[in-house]
Design a protein around this motif. Structure first.
Motif, PDB file in Angstrom:
ATOM      1  N   VAL A  66       0.843  -1.195   0.000  1.00  0.00           N
ATOM      2  CA  VAL A  66       0.000   0.000   0.000  1.00  0.00           C
ATOM      3  C   VAL A  66       0.879   1.245   0.000  1.00  0.00           C
ATOM      4  N   ILE A  67       0.661   2.122  -0.992  1.00  0.00           N
ATOM      5  CA  ILE A  67       1.412   3.369  -1.086  1.00  0.00           C
ATOM      6  C   ILE A  67       0.681   4.497  -0.373  1.00  0.00           C
ATOM      7  N   SER A  68      -0.642   4.554  -0.581  1.00  0.00           N
ATOM      8  CA  SER A  68      -1.420   5.609   0.064  1.00  0.00           C
ATOM      9  C   SER A  68      -2.853   5.144   0.225  1.00  0.00           C
ATOM     10  N   SER A  69      -3.569   5.798   1.124  1.00  0.00           N
ATOM     11  CA  SER A  69      -4.964   5.459   1.365  1.00  0.00           C
ATOM     12  C   SER A  69      -5.730   6.730   1.705  1.00  0.00           C
ATOM     13  N   ASN A  70      -6.911   6.880   1.098  1.00  0.00           N
ATOM     14  CA  ASN A  70      -7.707   8.076   1.326  1.00  0.00           C
ATOM     15  C   ASN A  70      -9.184   7.689   1.394  1.00  0.00           C
ATOM     16  N   THR A  71      -9.893   8.171   2.418  1.00  0.00           N
ATOM     17  CA  THR A  71     -11.324   7.894   2.583  1.00  0.00           C
ATOM     18  C   THR A  71     -12.091   9.205   2.573  1.00  0.00           C
ATOM     19  N   LEU A  81     -16.116   6.251   0.467  1.00  0.00           N
ATOM     20  CA  LEU A  81     -15.325   5.604  -0.576  1.00  0.00           C
ATOM     21  C   LEU A  81     -13.865   5.659  -0.153  1.00  0.00           C
ATOM     22  N   THR A  82     -13.249   4.507  -0.041  1.00  0.00           N
ATOM     23  CA  THR A  82     -11.835   4.430   0.319  1.00  0.00           C
ATOM     24  C   THR A  82     -11.037   4.054  -0.910  1.00  0.00           C
ATOM     25  N   ASP A  83     -10.111   4.914  -1.329  1.00  0.00           N
ATOM     26  CA  ASP A  83      -9.220   4.662  -2.463  1.00  0.00           C
ATOM     27  C   ASP A  83      -7.836   4.318  -1.939  1.00  0.00           C
ATOM     28  N   VAL A  84      -7.349   3.154  -2.323  1.00  0.00           N
ATOM     29  CA  VAL A  84      -6.032   2.691  -1.895  1.00  0.00           C
ATOM     30  C   VAL A  84      -5.155   2.547  -3.135  1.00  0.00           C
ATOM     31  N   ILE A  85      -3.979   3.142  -3.105  1.00  0.00           N
ATOM     32  CA  ILE A  85      -3.025   3.012  -4.216  1.00  0.00           C
ATOM     33  C   ILE A  85      -1.998   1.970  -3.825  1.00  0.00           C
ATOM     34  N   ILE A  86      -1.827   0.963  -4.707  1.00  0.00           N
ATOM     35  CA  ILE A  86      -0.884  -0.116  -4.409  1.00  0.00           C
ATOM     36  C   ILE A  86       0.164  -0.204  -5.512  1.00  0.00           C
ATOM     37  N   ALA A  87       1.316  -0.799  -5.161  1.00  0.00           N
ATOM     38  CA  ALA A  87       2.408  -1.034  -6.117  1.00  0.00           C
ATOM     39  C   ALA A  87       3.016  -2.389  -5.822  1.00  0.00           C
ATOM     40  N   ASP A  88       3.703  -2.955  -6.822  1.00  0.00           N
ATOM     41  CA  ASP A  88       4.386  -4.229  -6.606  1.00  0.00           C
ATOM     42  C   ASP A  88       5.359  -4.086  -5.450  1.00  0.00           C
ATOM     43  N   ASP A  89       5.484  -5.142  -4.643  1.00  0.00           N
ATOM     44  CA  ASP A  89       6.262  -5.066  -3.410  1.00  0.00           C
ATOM     45  C   ASP A  89       7.753  -4.892  -3.697  1.00  0.00           C
ATOM     46  N   GLN A  90       8.327  -3.855  -3.069  1.00  0.00           N
ATOM     47  CA  GLN A  90       9.766  -3.644  -3.148  1.00  0.00           C
ATOM     48  C   GLN A  90      10.360  -3.493  -1.753  1.00  0.00           C
ATOM     49  N   GLY A  91       9.676  -4.115  -0.779  1.00  0.00           N
ATOM     50  CA  GLY A  91      10.164  -4.022   0.580  1.00  0.00           C
ATOM     51  C   GLY A  91       9.359  -3.030   1.384  1.00  0.00           C
ATOM     52  N   LEU A 104      -1.719   0.824  -9.013  1.00  0.00           N
ATOM     53  CA  LEU A 104      -3.095   0.462  -9.318  1.00  0.00           C
ATOM     54  C   LEU A 104      -3.991   1.003  -8.207  1.00  0.00           C
ATOM     55  N   LYS A 105      -5.123   1.578  -8.582  1.00  0.00           N
ATOM     56  CA  LYS A 105      -6.056   2.079  -7.578  1.00  0.00           C
ATOM     57  C   LYS A 105      -7.052   0.981  -7.202  1.00  0.00           C
ATOM     58  N   VAL A 106      -7.237   0.778  -5.905  1.00  0.00           N
ATOM     59  CA  VAL A 106      -8.188  -0.194  -5.368  1.00  0.00           C
ATOM     60  C   VAL A 106      -9.231   0.586  -4.567  1.00  0.00           C
ATOM     61  N   SER A 107     -10.507   0.409  -4.937  1.00  0.00           N
ATOM     62  CA  SER A 107     -11.566   1.197  -4.306  1.00  0.00           C
ATOM     63  C   SER A 107     -12.492   0.309  -3.494  1.00  0.00           C
ATOM     64  N   PHE A 108     -12.901   0.827  -2.333  1.00  0.00           N
ATOM     65  CA  PHE A 108     -13.815   0.103  -1.449  1.00  0.00           C
ATOM     66  C   PHE A 108     -14.974   1.023  -1.069  1.00  0.00           C
ATOM     67  N   PHE A 109     -16.210   0.591  -1.340  1.00  0.00           N
ATOM     68  CA  PHE A 109     -17.385   1.330  -0.917  1.00  0.00           C
ATOM     69  C   PHE A 109     -17.727   0.925   0.516  1.00  0.00           C
ATOM     70  N   ASN A 116      -9.170   0.628   7.870  1.00  0.00           N
ATOM     71  CA  ASN A 116      -8.398   0.417   9.088  1.00  0.00           C
ATOM     72  C   ASN A 116      -7.162  -0.444   8.881  1.00  0.00           C
ATOM     73  N   GLU A 117      -7.185  -1.343   7.917  1.00  0.00           N
ATOM     74  CA  GLU A 117      -6.090  -2.299   7.767  1.00  0.00           C
ATOM     75  C   GLU A 117      -5.128  -1.957   6.637  1.00  0.00           C
ATOM     76  N   LEU A 118      -5.630  -1.316   5.565  1.00  0.00           N
ATOM     77  CA  LEU A 118      -4.767  -1.047   4.412  1.00  0.00           C
ATOM     78  C   LEU A 118      -4.153   0.349   4.530  1.00  0.00           C
ATOM     79  N   VAL A 119      -3.289   0.497   5.517  1.00  0.00           N
ATOM     80  CA  VAL A 119      -2.586   1.765   5.719  1.00  0.00           C
ATOM     81  C   VAL A 119      -1.272   1.711   4.947  1.00  0.00           C
TER      82      VAL A 119
END
Length: 777
Positions: A66-71, A81-91, A104-109, A116-119
């Motif tokens: 998880v790179i960023s998270s915004n609700t 609406l929670t938008d989570v930006i993710i990237a391939d794992d580099q540590g 990639l943007k991952v959205s949760f309604f 709470n978990e995808l920080v």
């Protein structure tokens, strides 16, 4: 069995905290209940997909950081609406993610758990379907599993046994995890599928699975019939191994093998329960109703004005033979609309009356009961003691009685007296026959018409009114696939009447799409007038009675107040009602001065009867009705059936309705009218009905479009069905193999004294409350 580990309480096995959580959210209190909370599906991860290579409109599985998270609160509708930006794992170090790294943007309604978990910094696995939104690829509401939390971040529930943080502690290697299917359990917002998976792993570690009684112990049980390369049948998995593989599979083949084992176990348990019931019925003592020479049956048959079809003759002979036996007949007669089931049933009723007994015909509606009463009197003619032509002293006669809930008091009392004294040999009625004050002199045969309208308890209420177990014949014009008959009606022997009598004309069916052809709305009524001018009559069927009322829907069918099968409501469209259509047609120039009448279940009984009598006498030319004319109505001059808002009805109901035309040698036409757009899912039913008049083919299509639970169903007490994996359309070979094995078991051991585990499984799977679905319709 005290040694059965499935009977242990959950607090003893998993601890008080976990047990309380499971009971609160799932309602389980024992280890066995939780153990049988099987996954509803699995995420087969396969190879992990890099974000740069995710394909559009396909299911993918990603392990990403998880790179960023915004609700934020949504404007168009309630919720967040929670938008989570993710990237391939580099540590874990976010600074290692380069500017050019694909994201990639991952959205949760309303994604409380995701918020709470995808920080930022969290490593998680995401599984879902890739879609496009605003020219970018995204995942919406995917399943996810936290693999590694962000440093310093906790779930806020570190003491909970079901905490997702404790799930991650048991994960050793993300790549190894990615090769294993993820079980997805029926879950709640407070007890997620991942948490249930952790509880299940803990349960499997402490339970002695080998000590669980195996219902298939001692049986030469085969699995689903699959064969290996040498052509040998695979044996079913050992029970303990099946439990492990269904909850913790290492590869997709594991859970498939486990499901095959439980599927066959369900089939054997079910078929053994049915075979035992058939054996119990066969052991009961019934009064033999032997045919006699010179009686009603012989006289009636000799004077039939038509020739019975080969199928009618064959089934009539079967019924006659079974009525002569000293144990109860227990038979299901299914046949196409208009195949002549009633005349076959009448032959059986006359044989019973000849032998000194009484026959009861149970119908689901007052309209149908009255139709049967009048039709049988006309058919019997001089053989009816109060028939249309009067009884003749030189011929035997039988008196008929009609009993419905809304009959005048004097007529009702007379029917009750005729039934109790034995004066009436054939009694026709509705649910009123089930009343406590209804008594029979010698009830020998029960005929249940349109059995899907009645439950087992109603049949039993009638059975209890006989001095000895009566013979039973249940009839349906809704074709039932063989595997369904073996499952839902497995305690009944089955006869199929699939040959239409001579004189039945073909019926053509067309879908009338008003969305693409709005001018056809007026053409419907012009077409009706043409049919009426040719001397024929017309049915118009509506889904509602009035603007604010529902129609007379068959239980289990669609209703106007329900949502569409695909989850959409009516979209604001006004559904046709009897009252509105009658008002419209009386003012329509195409139908000027045409005698028409409404018919629905809320009319007074005498008004319903007079309306049907007028339609049968060709005094009413156009009948606007709800589905009360679905079964039993037999007007030979009716040639056109118009079903408005036909998408509101199920396949079997549409097939039944169109069977009201083409009954008198005149070709019939059925028009399925819909305002839905072409391609709408609900139009699939209409296209299926228009494509064939083969009821058995339609029954398969019907089952494909309906939920499996509508066939096997949950118990009538409202609990979950215990049959999880058996599908009657897909697993016919398994059901047949289990049926053969069950018959062999019961023939050799009727009381199951040597098959105690199987007997116990029947008790657990199919206790008296849950057995109701075996005979429901």
């Amino acid at each position: 069995m005290s040694g059965d580990p499935t009977s242990q309480s959950l607090d003893r096995v998993l601890g008080k905290r976990a047990a309380t959580m499971v009971e609160k959210h799932l309602g389980y209190t024992t280890a066995g209940e939780l153990l049988h909370h099987f996954p509803r599906r699995y995420l087969n991860r396969g190879e992990l997909t890099p974000i740069a290579e995710v394909p559009l409109d396909e299911d993918v599985t990603l392990i990403a950081r998880v790179i960023s998270s915004n609700t934020r609160h949504m404007r168009a509708r309630k919720g967040t609406l929670t938008d989570v930006i993710i990237a391939d794992d580099q540590g874990p170090g976010l600074q290692l993610v380069a500017q050019a790294t694909p994201t990639l943007k991952v959205s949760f309604f309303n994604g409380f758990r995701a918020r709470n978990e995808l920080v930022p910094g969290t490593l998680a696995m995401f599984s879902g379907k890739v879609t496009r939104y605003a020219n970018s690829l995204s995942l919406t509401n995917p399943d996810f599993l936290v693999i590694e939390e962000s440093p310093g971040h906790g779930t806020g529930d570190s003491n909970s046994t079901a905490s997702n943080s404790t799930v991650s502690n048991s994960i050793l290697d993300a790549e190894a995890l990615a090769k294993q299917p993820i079980p997805i359990y029926p879950a709640t917002a407070k007890l997620t599928s991942w948490a249930i998976q952790k509880l299940m792993v803990a349960l499997l570690e402490v339970m002695d699975l080998d000590a669980i009684p195996d219902p298939l112990a001692g049986l030469a049980a085969e699995s689903s019939g699959s064969t290996n390369h040498q052509g040998n049948h695979h044996k079913v998995l050992p029970l303990a191994q099946a439990y492990r593989l269904i909850h913790t599979p290492n590869e997709p083949a594991d859970w498939a093998r486990a499901q095959a084992r439980f599927r066959y176990q369900e089939a054997v348990v079910l078929q053994t329960a049915l075979a035992r019931r058939r054996a119990e019925v066969a052991a009961q003592e019934a009064t033999s109703r032997k045919a006699i020479g010179g009686g009603l049956l012989e006289t009636f048959t000799a004077n039939l004005p038509f020739t019975l079809t080969a199928g009618q003759q064959s089934i009539a002979a079967t019924l006659a033979h079974e009525l002569e036996r000293a144990h109860p007949m227990n038979r299901l007669l299914q046949g196409e609309v208009g195949s002549g089931k009633t005349i076959v049933a009448l032959l059986a009723m006359l044989q019973v009356v000849d032998a000194g007994g009484q026959a009861v015909l149970l119908a689901p509606t007052e309209v149908l009961a009255a139709q049967h009463f009048d039709s049988i009197r006309r058919t019997l003619g001089a053989l009816a003691a109060d028939g249309l032509f009067g009884g003749l002293s030189s011929t035997p006669t039988v008196q008929l009685a009609l009993l419905t809930g809304s009959m005048p008091t004097a007529a009702r009392k007379q029917s009750l007296l005729d039934a109790a004294s034995g004066t009436a040999g054939i009694i026709i009625g509705t649910h009123a026959l089930l009343s406590e004050n209804v008594v029979f002199f010698d009830l020998g045969l029960i005929v249940v018409d349109e059995q899907h309208r009645f439950g087992v308890e109603q049949r039993d209420a009638l059975r209890a009114k006989a001095h000895k177990p009566p013979h039973l014949l249940v009839m349906t014009a809704t074709p039932i696939p063989r595997t369904v008959a073996m499952t839902v009606f497995g305690d009944l022997e089955t006869s199929i009447l699939d040959e239409l009598p001579a004189g039945r004309a073909p019926i053509t069916t067309h879908v009338v799409g008003l969305a693409e052809n709005p001018t056809w709305a007026q053409r419907l009524w012009q077409r009706s007038r043409e049919e009426i001018d040719a001397g024929h009559q017309v049915y118009v069927v509506c889904p509602k009675i009035g603007d604010n009322d529902d129609g007379d829907f068959t239980p289990g069918e669609f209703s106007p107040s329900a949502t569409e099968p695909d989850g959409e409501n009516n979209g604001g469209r006004q559904l046709a009602s009897v009252s509105a259509v009658v008002e419209h047609l009386t003012e329509n120039p195409a139908l000027a001065e045409v005698p028409m009448a409404p018919l629905h279940g809320r009319l007074a009984p005498e008004e319903k009867q007079s309306t049907m009598a007028a339609f049968a006498a060709n005094q009413v030319k156009l009948l606007v009705s709800t589905t009360v004319i679905e079964v039993g109505v037999d007007v030979h001059n009716a040639t056109l059936m118009i079903i408005l808002d036909a998408d509101r009805f199920g396949i079997s109901q549409l097939h039944q309705l169109r069977g009201r035309v083409g009954r008198g040698g005149l070709p019939g036409t059925c028009l399925l009218v819909t305002s839905l757009e072409p391609g709408h899912p609900s139009r699939q039913r209409l296209d299926a009905v228009a494509s064939t008049t083969d009821g058995f083919q339609l029954s398969h299509e019907d089952l494909k479009l309906r939920r499996e639970g509508d066939i096997l169903g949950a118990s009538q007490s409202g609990g979950r069905s215990t049959l999880r994996f058996l599908r009657v359309l897909e697993h016919g070979n398994i059901i047949e193999r289990a049926r053969e094995q069950a018959q062999s078991i019961v023939a050799d051991d009727p009381s199951l004294e040597r098959h105690t585990n199987l007997a116990r499984a029947i008790e657990n799977y199919l206790n008296p409350e849950k057995e109701a679905f075996l005979e429901r319709g």
